[in-house]
Design a protein around this motif. Structure first.
Motif, PDB file in Angstrom:
ATOM      1  N   TYR A 150      -1.109  -8.112  56.683  1.00  0.00           N
ATOM      2  CA  TYR A 150      -0.792 -10.250  57.383  1.00  0.00           C
ATOM      3  C   TYR A 150      -0.563 -10.586  57.984  1.00  0.00           C
ATOM      4  O   TYR A 150       0.556  -9.958  58.874  1.00  0.00           O
ATOM      5  CB  TYR A 150      -0.917 -11.049  56.612  1.00  0.00           C
ATOM      6  N   GLU A 151      -1.025 -11.606  59.573  1.00  0.00           N
ATOM      7  CA  GLU A 151       0.148 -11.976  60.288  1.00  0.00           C
ATOM      8  C   GLU A 151      -0.797 -13.236  60.097  1.00  0.00           C
ATOM      9  O   GLU A 151      -1.532 -13.866  59.453  1.00  0.00           O
ATOM     10  CB  GLU A 151      -0.516 -11.261  61.445  1.00  0.00           C
ATOM     11  N   TRP A 152      -0.440 -14.502  61.405  1.00  0.00           N
ATOM     12  CA  TRP A 152      -0.785 -15.197  60.627  1.00  0.00           C
ATOM     13  C   TRP A 152      -1.058 -16.524  62.795  1.00  0.00           C
ATOM     14  O   TRP A 152      -0.023 -16.176  62.998  1.00  0.00           O
ATOM     15  CB  TRP A 152       0.597 -16.456  59.735  1.00  0.00           C
TER      16      TRP A 152
ATOM     17  N   LYS B 143      -1.129 -20.505  64.148  1.00  0.00           N
ATOM     18  CA  LYS B 143      -0.543 -21.534  63.573  1.00  0.00           C
ATOM     19  C   LYS B 143      -1.622 -22.989  63.407  1.00  0.00           C
ATOM     20  O   LYS B 143      -2.465 -22.549  65.172  1.00  0.00           O
ATOM     21  CB  LYS B 143       0.303 -22.526  63.658  1.00  0.00           C
TER      22      LYS B 143
ATOM     23  N   ARG C  60       0.308 -23.131  59.101  1.00  0.00           N
ATOM     24  CA  ARG C  60       0.928 -21.007  59.051  1.00  0.00           C
ATOM     25  C   ARG C  60      -1.098 -21.007  58.566  1.00  0.00           C
ATOM     26  O   ARG C  60      -1.251 -21.113  57.114  1.00  0.00           O
ATOM     27  CB  ARG C  60       1.456 -20.554  57.988  1.00  0.00           C
TER      28      ARG C  60
ATOM     29  N   PRO D 185      -2.998 -17.461  57.385  1.00  0.00           N
ATOM     30  CA  PRO D 185      -2.929 -16.239  57.758  1.00  0.00           C
ATOM     31  C   PRO D 185      -3.969 -15.112  57.528  1.00  0.00           C
ATOM     32  O   PRO D 185      -5.676 -16.045  57.865  1.00  0.00           O
ATOM     33  CB  PRO D 185      -2.417 -15.740  55.791  1.00  0.00           C
TER      34      PRO D 185
ATOM     35  N   ARG E 238     -10.212 -14.236  58.650  1.00  0.00           N
ATOM     36  CA  ARG E 238      -9.084 -14.925  57.578  1.00  0.00           C
ATOM     37  C   ARG E 238      -9.142 -14.678  55.711  1.00  0.00           C
ATOM     38  O   ARG E 238     -10.269 -14.619  55.608  1.00  0.00           O
ATOM     39  CB  ARG E 238      -9.666 -16.453  57.946  1.00  0.00           C
TER      40      ARG E 238
ATOM     41  N   ARG F  97      -4.585 -19.455  51.975  1.00  0.00           N
ATOM     42  CA  ARG F  97      -3.016 -19.689  52.587  1.00  0.00           C
ATOM     43  C   ARG F  97      -2.231 -19.310  51.706  1.00  0.00           C
ATOM     44  O   ARG F  97      -1.204 -19.934  51.426  1.00  0.00           O
ATOM     45  CB  ARG F  97      -2.396 -20.938  52.719  1.00  0.00           C
TER      46      ARG F  97
ATOM     47  N   ASN G  92       0.734 -17.153  51.871  1.00  0.00           N
ATOM     48  CA  ASN G  92       2.051 -17.373  53.038  1.00  0.00           C
ATOM     49  C   ASN G  92       3.112 -17.959  51.196  1.00  0.00           C
ATOM     50  O   ASN G  92       4.010 -17.767  52.033  1.00  0.00           O
ATOM     51  CB  ASN G  92       2.225 -19.090  52.843  1.00  0.00           C
TER      52      ASN G  92
END
Length: 223
Positions: free
Chosen positions: A104-106, A108, A114, A116, A198, A201, A204
């Protein structure tokens, strides 16, 4: 990067895939939200034989007198791994590979939320991270970090770093089984090895788990 990932391969599959001898205390799985400090399955070579065994994700240099004595080292930058005191010996002597289903990476949103993204091999094959490991403390706790490099085209739109991923033909070289020259492997994935979409969330939260975490976000919108 990388700060979270998914690992859903069962131990038997990892044993077959990496031709490794399994330890008896491998962490339970599958896990769709692997977080730093967790015990994770790692492949390393000992005396010419590959072993699949658990390690703590969070590299502990030998001079730490406790696991919280310094920064949490979950990644090692490819550009400085050979010279940074915390990593240089491990880079030469204790390289490992870390199986993953994806990571995973985020980004904004405009309001700071955030958002993901999930990255994975579009062929369905597992990703294999390049790693280094270090024994720590009087009991020799095995700890590890994932090697990261400057992001390639697929990753750069989301984040400027990515984990070093190894093709099957490169794993023996990284593990030190095929001679010297592993430094050339510390580069971004070639075009087509990594895809992204995507996801909710829900990931998170480090308490979230389940296959829904890696599912593509539906048209109903973010949740």
């Amino acid at each position: 990067m990388c700060g979270r990932y998914a690992q859903t391969l069962p131990p038997d599959a990892m044993v077959d895939l990496f031709e490794a001898e399994p330890a008896n205390d491998l962490p339970e799985g599958p896990r769709w939200n692997v977080c730093p400090t967790m015990q994770i399955p790692v492949v390393a070579t000992f005396g010419g034989r590959r072993r699949l065994l658990p390690m703590r994700w969070g590299f502990l240099p030998h001079w730490y007198d406790s696991p919280t004595a310094g920064p949490l080292l979950i990644n090692a930058r490819a550009e400085t791994i050979a010279t940074k005191p915390a990593f240089r010996d491990a880079c030469r002597q204790r390289r490992c590979i870390i199986p993953a289903t994806g990571f995973y990476e985020w980004t904004k949103a405009a309001d700071g939320t955030r958002l993901p993204w999930y990255f994975y091999d579009p062929s369905g094959a597992p990703l294999v991270f390049a790693g280094i490991w270090q024994p720590w403390g009087p009991d020799g706790l095995r700890t590890c970090a994932i090697v990261s490099c400057a992001a390639g085209p697929t990753m750069a739109e989301v984040h400027h770093r990515e984990p070093v991923t190894l093709a099957p033909a490169d794993r023996a070289l990284w593990l030190g089984e095929a001679g010297q020259g592993a430094a050339v492997l510390m580069r971004a994935a070639p075009e087509g090895r990594i895809a992204r979409h995507r996801v909710s969330r829900a990931v998170n939260s480090n308490r979230s788990e389940g296959p829904e975490l890696i599912a593509p976000l539906t048209d109903a919108g973010d949740v």
